[in-house]
Design a protein around this motif. Structure first.
Motif, short mmCIF file in Angstrom:
data_model
loop_
_atom_site.label_atom_id
_atom_site.label_comp_id
_atom_site.label_asym_id
_atom_site.label_seq_id
_atom_site.Cartn_x
_atom_site.Cartn_y
_atom_site.Cartn_z
N ASN A 78 0.83 -1.21 0.00
CA ASN A 78 0.00 0.00 0.00
C ASN A 78 0.86 1.26 0.00
OD1 ASN A 78 -2.37 -1.46 -0.05
ND2 ASN A 78 -2.70 -1.39 2.16
N ARG A 79 1.93 1.26 0.79
CA ARG A 79 2.81 2.43 0.86
C ARG A 79 3.49 2.68 -0.49
NH1 ARG A 79 3.93 0.72 6.19
NH2 ARG A 79 5.62 -0.62 5.44
N GLU A 80 3.84 1.60 -1.19
CA GLU A 80 4.52 1.73 -2.46
C GLU A 80 3.56 1.95 -3.62
OE1 GLU A 80 7.19 -1.52 -3.11
OE2 GLU A 80 8.05 -1.38 -1.10
N GLY A 81 2.26 1.93 -3.32
CA GLY A 81 1.27 2.16 -4.37
C GLY A 81 1.16 1.01 -5.35
N VAL A 82 1.42 -0.21 -4.89
CA VAL A 82 1.31 -1.38 -5.76
C VAL A 82 -0.14 -1.88 -5.70
CG1 VAL A 82 2.11 -3.74 -6.21
CG2 VAL A 82 3.71 -2.00 -5.34
N PRO A 83 -0.89 -1.76 -6.79
CA PRO A 83 -2.32 -2.07 -6.76
C PRO A 83 -2.61 -3.54 -7.00
CG PRO A 83 -1.76 -1.20 -8.90
CD PRO A 83 -0.47 -1.21 -8.10
N LEU A 84 -2.08 -4.41 -6.14
CA LEU A 84 -2.25 -5.85 -6.31
C LEU A 84 -3.28 -6.35 -5.29
CD1 LEU A 84 -1.19 -8.37 -7.79
CD2 LEU A 84 0.56 -8.58 -6.01
N PRO A 85 -4.45 -6.82 -5.75
CA PRO A 85 -5.47 -7.30 -4.81
C PRO A 85 -4.94 -8.45 -3.98
CG PRO A 85 -6.40 -7.01 -7.01
CD PRO A 85 -4.91 -6.89 -7.15
N VAL A 86 -5.21 -8.40 -2.68
CA VAL A 86 -4.68 -9.40 -1.75
C VAL A 86 -5.81 -10.22 -1.13
CG1 VAL A 86 -3.41 -9.76 0.41
CG2 VAL A 86 -2.67 -7.98 -1.20
N ILE A 87 -5.61 -11.53 -1.10
CA ILE A 87 -6.49 -12.45 -0.38
C ILE A 87 -5.65 -13.11 0.70
CG2 ILE A 87 -7.91 -14.54 -0.53
CD1 ILE A 87 -8.24 -13.86 -3.56
N PHE A 88 -6.04 -12.94 1.95
CA PHE A 88 -5.28 -13.52 3.04
C PHE A 88 -5.76 -14.93 3.35
CE2 PHE A 88 -4.02 -9.14 4.13
CZ PHE A 88 -2.66 -9.36 4.35
N MET A 89 -4.79 -15.77 3.75
CA MET A 89 -5.08 -17.11 4.22
C MET A 89 -4.38 -17.27 5.57
SD MET A 89 -4.10 -19.12 0.70
CE MET A 89 -2.39 -18.59 0.93
N THR A 90 -5.05 -17.89 6.53
CA THR A 90 -4.41 -18.06 7.82
C THR A 90 -5.01 -19.22 8.59
OG1 THR A 90 -3.87 -16.98 9.92
CG2 THR A 90 -5.99 -16.44 8.94
N GLY A 91 -4.17 -19.87 9.35
CA GLY A 91 -4.64 -20.89 10.28
C GLY A 91 -4.67 -20.37 11.69
N HIS A 92 -4.31 -19.11 11.86
CA HIS A 92 -4.22 -18.50 13.19
C HIS A 92 -4.91 -17.14 13.22
CE1 HIS A 92 -1.10 -21.54 13.96
NE2 HIS A 92 -0.61 -21.19 12.78
N GLY A 93 -5.90 -16.97 12.40
CA GLY A 93 -6.54 -15.66 12.30
C GLY A 93 -7.40 -15.32 13.48
N ASP A 94 -7.59 -14.06 13.70
CA ASP A 94 -8.52 -13.59 14.71
C ASP A 94 -9.21 -12.34 14.17
OD1 ASP A 94 -6.68 -11.51 14.99
OD2 ASP A 94 -5.78 -12.38 16.78
N ILE A 95 -10.18 -11.84 14.91
CA ILE A 95 -10.96 -10.71 14.42
C ILE A 95 -10.11 -9.47 14.20
CG2 ILE A 95 -12.81 -9.10 15.02
CD1 ILE A 95 -14.31 -11.45 16.25
N PRO A 96 -9.23 -9.09 15.14
CA PRO A 96 -8.40 -7.90 14.88
C PRO A 96 -7.56 -8.02 13.62
CG PRO A 96 -8.32 -8.47 17.21
CD PRO A 96 -9.02 -9.60 16.51
N ASN A 124 -11.79 -14.97 -8.06
CA ASN A 124 -12.56 -14.35 -9.14
C ASN A 124 -12.89 -12.89 -8.84
OD1 ASN A 124 -12.65 -16.49 -10.99
ND2 ASN A 124 -14.35 -17.47 -9.91
N VAL A 125 -13.28 -12.61 -7.60
CA VAL A 125 -13.56 -11.23 -7.19
C VAL A 125 -12.30 -10.37 -7.33
CG1 VAL A 125 -14.17 -9.74 -5.25
CG2 VAL A 125 -15.48 -11.83 -5.68
N ALA A 126 -11.17 -10.92 -6.88
CA ALA A 126 -9.91 -10.18 -6.93
C ALA A 126 -9.48 -9.90 -8.37
CB ALA A 126 -8.82 -10.96 -6.19
N LEU A 127 -9.62 -10.89 -9.24
CA LEU A 127 -9.22 -10.71 -10.63
C LEU A 127 -10.13 -9.71 -11.34
CD1 LEU A 127 -8.32 -14.36 -11.71
CD2 LEU A 127 -6.76 -12.50 -11.07
N GLN A 128 -11.43 -9.75 -11.02
CA GLN A 128 -12.34 -8.77 -11.60
C GLN A 128 -11.99 -7.36 -11.15
OE1 GLN A 128 -16.35 -10.00 -10.62
NE2 GLN A 128 -16.14 -11.95 -11.72
N ALA A 129 -11.63 -7.21 -9.86
CA ALA A 129 -11.25 -5.90 -9.34
C ALA A 129 -9.98 -5.39 -10.03
CB ALA A 129 -11.04 -5.97 -7.83
N ASP A 130 -9.00 -6.28 -10.21
CA ASP A 130 -7.75 -5.86 -10.85
C ASP A 130 -7.96 -5.54 -12.32
OD1 ASP A 130 -4.93 -5.36 -10.46
OD2 ASP A 130 -4.56 -7.06 -11.77
#
Length: 210
Positions: A78-96, A124-130
């Motif tokens: 985000n700081r570098e202005g790279v407009p690459l849609p991100v999808i996170f994956m995690t086995g340790h996620g929490d609400i924050p 598919n959502v990410a690719l459509q956005a990009d």
């Protein structure tokens, strides 16, 4: 971080960054089975070491990685202005974590193990956005190129007209005749390839003039 100028491959490309080799293989097999291209990396450093191709893309990113974390890397993008849609994956996620990711623009936040269809839907959502973003960028580039062909006076009159000033008001503002304003305004519309004045206004807004 600049994309490669290699545009020989035009199919969308999904980047995958996860330090779990088994998961990389499983996701890679899934995506290839539905006709998607995927490039997988074990770390952010490995991803950064390879130039990205200039095609519609998205990034599947593990939250917890060795070295730079997924969330910190998202912030770097985000700081570098790279407009690459991100999808996170995690086995340790929490609400924050998920809130932070989504506020920073993530497309989705998937908790492992996730359903194949949930992943494919998010991609598919990410690719459509990009794809939509790339279309907007190309349109703005074309408008900017046409704007560069205007004379300084034509640019001045285009901006004033887009702000809602009438020809008579513009003439008084720039110190010329109303007829001259009409000529410059007509030239601006022709060079900008604006079919209507509303088109010219939208172009001015896109250029930050209005």
């Amino acid at each position: 971080m600049n994309p490669s100028t290699d545009t020989a491959a035009i199919e969308p490309l999904i980047y995958l960054v996860d330090d779990d080799a088994l998961l990389r293989d499983a996701i890679g097999s899934l995506l290839r089975s539905v006709g998607m291209r995927v490039a997988a990396y074990p770390s952010v450093a490995a991803f950064l070491a390879v130039s990205r191709v200039d095609v519609t893309s998205c990034l599947l990113l593990d939250v917890r990685l060795q070295g730079v974390s997924g969330l910190d890397f998202q912030a770097d993008l985000n700081r570098e202005g790279v407009p690459l849609p991100v999808i996170f994956m995690t086995g340790h996620g929490d609400i924050p974590m998920s809130v932070r990711a989504m506020k920073a623009g993530a497309i989705d936040f998937l908790a492992k193990p996730f359903r194949d269809q949930d992943l494919l839907d998010a991609i598919n959502v990410a690719l459509q956005a990009d794809s939509a973003r790339r279309s907007r960028d190309q349109a703005l580039h074309a408008v900017t190129a046409r704007y560069a062909t205007l004379t300084p006076r034509e640019r001045e009159i285009m901006a004033l007209a887009a702000r809602g000033l009438m020809n008579k008001q513009i003439a008084g503002e720039v110190g010329t005749s109303e007829i001259t304003v009409k000529i410059h305004r007509g030239n601006a519309m022709r060079k900008m390839e604006a079919k209507t004045f509303a088109d010219l206004v939208r172009m001015a807004e896109a250029l930050g003039l209005a």
